[in-house]
Design a protein around this motif. Structure first.
Motif, PDB file in Angstrom:
ATOM      1  N   UNK A 105       0.867  -1.242  -0.192  1.00 41.93           N
ATOM      2  CA  UNK A 105       0.163  -0.011   0.191  1.00 41.93           C
ATOM      3  C   UNK A 105       0.834   1.329   0.025  1.00 41.93           C
ATOM      4  N   UNK A 106       2.064   1.290   0.434  1.00 45.14           N
ATOM      5  CA  UNK A 106       2.848   2.433   0.455  1.00 45.14           C
ATOM      6  C   UNK A 106       3.482   2.307  -0.714  1.00 45.14           C
ATOM      7  N   UNK A 107       4.031   1.607  -1.390  1.00 41.22           N
ATOM      8  CA  UNK A 107       4.459   1.104  -2.926  1.00 41.22           C
ATOM      9  C   UNK A 107       3.224   1.894  -3.846  1.00 41.22           C
ATOM     10  N   UNK A 108       2.073   1.594  -3.624  1.00 42.79           N
ATOM     11  CA  UNK A 108       0.903   2.143  -4.457  1.00 42.79           C
ATOM     12  C   UNK A 108       0.818   3.564  -4.110  1.00 42.79           C
ATOM     13  N   UNK A 109       1.084   4.202  -2.791  1.00 38.07           N
ATOM     14  CA  UNK A 109       1.241   5.512  -2.523  1.00 38.07           C
ATOM     15  C   UNK A 109       2.052   6.141  -3.448  1.00 38.07           C
ATOM     16  N   UNK A 110       3.202   5.766  -3.466  1.00 36.14           N
ATOM     17  CA  UNK A 110       4.391   6.202  -4.537  1.00 36.14           C
ATOM     18  C   UNK A 110       4.317   6.109  -5.762  1.00 36.14           C
ATOM     19  N   UNK A 111       3.302   5.207  -6.257  1.00 31.39           N
ATOM     20  CA  UNK A 111       2.743   5.180  -7.610  1.00 31.39           C
ATOM     21  C   UNK A 111       1.852   6.370  -7.881  1.00 31.39           C
ATOM     22  N   UNK A 112       0.938   6.722  -7.117  1.00 32.23           N
ATOM     23  CA  UNK A 112      -0.042   7.746  -6.962  1.00 32.23           C
ATOM     24  C   UNK A 112       0.724   8.939  -7.042  1.00 32.23           C
ATOM     25  N   UNK A 131       4.235  12.105  -0.057  1.00 35.28           N
ATOM     26  CA  UNK A 131       4.318  10.730   0.105  1.00 35.28           C
ATOM     27  C   UNK A 131       5.236  10.573   1.407  1.00 35.28           C
ATOM     28  N   UNK A 132       6.337  11.228   1.612  1.00 36.62           N
ATOM     29  CA  UNK A 132       6.777  11.238   2.720  1.00 36.62           C
ATOM     30  C   UNK A 132       5.976  11.531   4.171  1.00 36.62           C
ATOM     31  N   UNK A 133       5.161  12.687   3.910  1.00 38.57           N
ATOM     32  CA  UNK A 133       4.319  12.917   4.936  1.00 38.57           C
ATOM     33  C   UNK A 133       3.367  11.970   5.361  1.00 38.57           C
ATOM     34  N   UNK A 134       2.521  11.558   4.326  1.00 40.23           N
ATOM     35  CA  UNK A 134       1.853  10.160   4.315  1.00 40.23           C
ATOM     36  C   UNK A 134       2.439   8.982   4.956  1.00 40.23           C
TER      37      UNK A 134
END
Length: 200
Positions: A105-112, A131-134
């Protein structure tokens, strides 16, 4: 999934109701401390994003050398909410699966975040900042909510649906962007906000 579709996973119309549903699930489990902790972490992450946007709109803050204006709200909100949601949904699974899915899910956040840059919605600095904040917020929230027992299914469903519907209804009648501009103008005393294509 196309890049243009991927970036919409970070829309507030999706992440705010999901964040409210997480709080409702924790309340249904009578995990008062975890619910408060999650709500505080989520609110602080969103407030930090909003503060950078208001600062830019009101005072033209930014870092021209990095082509940075304000933190990406899409990247921050998605990466705050969905790793926590994944972690809670897989609470009954093994630790390895739970951690692997949360990392995904964190990796998907990076894709977003990458999709936002690809679509020209944000620069790399803005998307990485989001991304870092999230990621920081989600790791903190997982630490606070990790050992919460599951609530009764019916109560959890009712609470989550009520929270989702309520927040969705509020968002339909309130423009977040409009109110950020109003706040920026009120605080700065300017008559017009800084154009988004201006930096420095």
């Amino acid at each position: 999934m196309a890049w243009s579709q991927l970036l919409h996973l970070g829309d507030l119309s999706l992440t705010l109701p999901a964040g409210a549903a997480i709080a409702a699930w924790l309340l249904a489990a009578k995990a008062w401390r975890a619910a408060f902790g999650w709500s505080l972490v989520f609110a602080l992450a969103l407030a930090l994003v909003a503060a950078t946007k208001i600062a830019f709109l009101g005072w033209a803050t930014g870092l021209p050398a990095l082509d940075y204006k304000a933190i990406s709200g899409h990247a921050a909100s998605f990466t705050t909410v969905f790793p926590v949601l994944t972690f809670l949904l897989l609470r009954a699974k093994g630790t390895m699966l739970r951690l692997t899915a949360t990392a995904a899910a964190l990796a998907l956040g990076a894709m977003v975040a990458a999709a936002l840059v690809h679509a020209g919605e944000h620069t790399a600095a803005e998307a990485i900042g989001g991304w870092l904040i999230g990621a920081g917020a989600s790791v903190c929230a997982i630490h606070l909510t990790g050992d919460v027992p599951a609530p009764p299914p019916r109560r959890a469903l009712v609470c989550c649906l009520a929270a989702w519907i309520a927040v969705t209804w509020i968002l339909r009648s309130a423009s977040v962007g409009y109110w950020m501009i109003k706040v920026a103008l009120a605080l700065s005393g300017n008559h017009y906000p800084t154009p988004w294509d201006h930096c420095g």
